[in-house]
Design a protein around this motif. Structure first.
Motif, PDB file in Angstrom:
ATOM      1  N   GLU A   1       8.433  69.730 111.770  1.00 63.51           N
ATOM      2  CA  GLU A   1       7.461  70.786 112.071  1.00 63.51           C
ATOM      3  C   GLU A   1       7.873  71.573 113.312  1.00 63.51           C
ATOM      4  O   GLU A   1       7.735  72.807 113.352  1.00 63.51           O
ATOM      5  N   ALA A   2       8.350  70.873 114.328  1.00 63.98           N
ATOM      6  CA  ALA A   2       8.804  71.551 115.541  1.00 63.98           C
ATOM      7  C   ALA A   2       9.986  72.468 115.249  1.00 63.98           C
ATOM      8  O   ALA A   2      10.048  73.610 115.728  1.00 63.98           O
TER       9      ALA A   2
ATOM     10  N   LEU B   1      11.632  75.520 117.600  1.00 65.69           N
ATOM     11  CA  LEU B   1      11.882  74.823 118.856  1.00 65.69           C
ATOM     12  C   LEU B   1      13.182  74.017 118.777  1.00 65.69           C
ATOM     13  O   LEU B   1      13.447  73.369 117.758  1.00 65.69           O
TER      14      LEU B   1
ATOM     15  N   SER C   1       7.009  65.252 112.510  1.00 68.46           N
ATOM     16  CA  SER C   1       6.752  66.074 113.694  1.00 68.46           C
ATOM     17  C   SER C   1       8.006  66.817 114.143  1.00 68.46           C
ATOM     18  O   SER C   1       7.928  67.964 114.614  1.00 68.46           O
TER      19      SER C   1
ATOM     20  N   CYS D   1       8.967  75.604 113.637  1.00 69.86           N
ATOM     21  CA  CYS D   1       8.376  76.553 114.590  1.00 69.86           C
ATOM     22  C   CYS D   1       9.417  77.182 115.511  1.00 69.86           C
ATOM     23  O   CYS D   1       9.068  77.977 116.390  1.00 69.86           O
TER      24      CYS D   1
ATOM     25  N   TYR E   1      10.980  70.433 121.903  1.00 72.43           N
ATOM     26  CA  TYR E   1      10.350  69.241 121.324  1.00 72.43           C
ATOM     27  C   TYR E   1      11.178  68.027 121.728  1.00 72.43           C
ATOM     28  O   TYR E   1      12.414  68.034 121.613  1.00 72.43           O
TER      29      TYR E   1
ATOM     30  N   LEU F   1       2.688  73.763 119.577  1.00 71.46           N
ATOM     31  CA  LEU F   1       4.116  73.994 119.362  1.00 71.46           C
ATOM     32  C   LEU F   1       4.501  75.419 119.772  1.00 71.46           C
ATOM     33  O   LEU F   1       5.561  75.640 120.379  1.00 71.46           O
ATOM     34  N   HIS F   2       3.645  76.368 119.459  1.00 71.81           N
ATOM     35  CA  HIS F   2       3.935  77.764 119.784  1.00 71.81           C
ATOM     36  C   HIS F   2       3.916  78.035 121.293  1.00 71.81           C
ATOM     37  O   HIS F   2       4.426  79.075 121.730  1.00 71.81           O
TER      38      HIS F   2
ATOM     39  N   SER G   1       5.249  75.839 123.494  1.00 70.80           N
ATOM     40  CA  SER G   1       6.225  74.919 124.098  1.00 70.80           C
ATOM     41  C   SER G   1       7.635  75.486 124.075  1.00 70.80           C
ATOM     42  O   SER G   1       7.939  76.417 123.320  1.00 70.80           O
TER      43      SER G   1
END
Length: 368
Positions: A287-288, A293, A284, A291, A266, A260-261, A263
Motif C-alpha cells: 500500500e505504501a 513512498l 502495508s 502511494c 515507509y 501515507l499521503h 509521509s
C-alpha cells in the motif's frame, strides 16, 4: 455471485486481514464458512454440525479427547453441505483450514485450493502440529497458493508438489491508494501493522532513535495494535522519544491513506523471530509503494519481491538496526531520491501487484 465457489476462513473480522476481505469482495463466493481452523459457521446460516456437536462445549471436548472422531463427523457434515450447496471449488485461507476441510472436499468431489499467507508456512509450533497433516492435504489439494517466491520454496520443502503451487501475491487497489509526492512532505516516517514479534517494532524504534539523534526534526508514526504495543510505548519513553513517535492505534483504510499521503518514507523491520513466524508479503508495504513512498525495510519473505533494492527502496539484513537507521537518514536528507524511488515503487505495484490482475489470476486458478 460465484454460486459454485465456497471460501473458508478462520474469521471474517480481523482488521489486519484486509486481504481476505478484498478476496471475498472480488470473488463473490456463493458460500462462505468461517470460525476457527475448523470453520463451523456459514454466513448463510444454513449449516451447523449435527447435535450435540453444534454445542460449543461438546465440540471443544470432542476435539481435545477424540480428534479423529470429531474430524470424521465434521468432514461428513461439511461434505453433505457442500453437495447441497452445489459447490465445485473450495478456497481455504491458511494451511490449517485446508487440513480441516480436505477430506470433506474429497467426499464431496470438490476441488480444494489452499491459500497460504505467512505463519502457516513458517511458524515452528504450527509446523510441528500440522506437518504430517499438510502432506495429506497437499495430496488432496487441486492447487496451492503462495504469496511470495520464498514461501513457494518453503511449501516445496514441506512436501507440496511444485507443479501444484501458484505464486499469486496480494493485489492493491490503485484507484484507492493514489500517489503522493514524498519530496514535498515533512520528515515523517510511517509504519503500519500489528505490534507483533515478526514486525520487530522495538528494532524499528531503536533505529529511529539513531535517526532522531542525527536529524532532530524527524518524526515516526506507528499505526496498529497488538501484544507489543505497550512495550513499544514504554521503550519509546525510555529512549526519550515519546514526543516524536505517535502511536496512532488501529485506523480505518481511509485514515491510513491520509497518513501515507503525509509521509516521506515507509519503514518496517520485519524478521523471523524465535517462534519461526514470518510475513507472507506485508500488505502495508504494498500500500505504501502504491502511494508512491520509498521503503526502508528488511530482506525478509515477500518484501524482497515487492521492493527492488536501490530502485524503489533500501533493504537491510534482519536485525541490522544501524544499517536501517543509516538508510533512513540517507533518504531523509535527499527528498529528490525519495521522489524517484517512490515513483519506481508505484510502477512496481502497478506492474506486478495491481488488484484486478491478481484477483483475475486467483479466479482463473479457481476456475470460477
Amino acid at each position: 455471485m460465484n454460486d459454485q465457489l465456497c471460501i473458508a476462513s478462520p474469521n471474517l473480522a480481523a482488521y489486519s486481514e484486509t486481504f481476505i476481505k478484498d478476496q471475498i469482495a472480488q470473488l463473490q463466493p456463493g458460500t462462505l464458512i468461517y470460525e476457527g481452523n475448523y470453520p463451523i459457521h456459514s454466513k448463510e446460516e444454513d449449516w451447523q454440525l449435527p447435535f450435540p456437536f453444534n454445542i460449543h462445549v461438546v465440540r471443544g471436548i470432542t476435539k481435545k479427547l477424540a480428534p479423529g472422531l470429531f474430524h470424521r463427523i465434521y468432514s461428513r457434515s461439511l461434505a453433505d453441505y457442500l453437495k447441497r450447496r452445489k459447490v465445485t471449488t473450495l478456497l481455504a485461507n491458511y494451511g490449517p483450514v485446508g487440513v480441516s476441510v480436505a477430506d470433506a472436499c474429497v467426499m464431496a468431489n470438490v476441488k480444494l485450493v489452499v491459500h497460504f499467507h505467512g505463519f502457516d508456512a513458517y511458524e515452528y509450533n504450527t509446523l510441528a502440529k500440522f506437518r504430517e497433516a499438510y502432506r495429506h492435504m497437499f495430496t488432496c489439494a487441486h492447487r496451492i497458493v503462495a504469496v511470495s517466491t520464498e514461501m513457494k520454496e518453503e511449501l516445496i520443502k514441506l512436501g507440496a508438489a511444485e507443479n501444484k503451487i501458484a505464486f499469486i501475491p496480494y493485489g492493491i487497489n490503485l484507484e484507492r491508494f493514489t500517489t503522493t509526492d514524498p519530496s514535498v512532505n515533512g520528515p515523517l516516517l510511517i509504519n503500519i501493522g500489528r505490534f507483533t514479534p515478526k514486525k520487530a517494532p522495538d528494532l524499528l524504534i531503536r533505529a529511529f532513535k539513531i535517526v532522531h539523534d542525527a536529524l532532530p526534526d524527524a518524526r515516526l508514526k506507528m499505526i496498529g495494535g497488538g501484544e507489543l504495543l505497550e512495550d513499544s510505548k514504554a521503550l519509546a519513553t525510555s529512549l526519550g522519544l515519546s514526543d516524536v513517535i505517535t502511536f496512532a492505534g488501529v485506523q480505518s483504510s481511509e485514515e491510513i491513506i491520509r497518513a501515507l499521503h503525509q509521509s516521506r518514507i515507509y519503514v518496517q523491520h520485519s524478521l523471523r523471530p524465535p517462534s519461526g513466524d514470518s510475513e507472507g508479503t506485508p500488505v502495508s508495504i504494498l500500500e505504501a509503494c502504491a502511494c508512491g513512498l520509498p521503503v526502508v525495510s528488511t530482506r525478509h519473505a515477500g518484501i524482497r519481491d515487492a521492493v527492488l533494492e536501490q530502485v524503489s527502496g533500501l533493504l537491510v539484513d534482519e536485525g541490522d538496526v544501524e544499517g536501517m537507521a543509516k538508510d533512513i537518514i540517507t533518504l531523509l536528507k535527499d527528498p529528490a531520491l525519495c521522489k524517484q524511488m517512490g515513483a519506481a515503487a508505484r510502477a512496481r505495484i502497478s506492474e506486478n501487484y495491481h488488484f484486478p490482475v491478481q484477483a483475475a489470476k486467483l479466479a482463473a486458478l479457481l476456475e470460477v
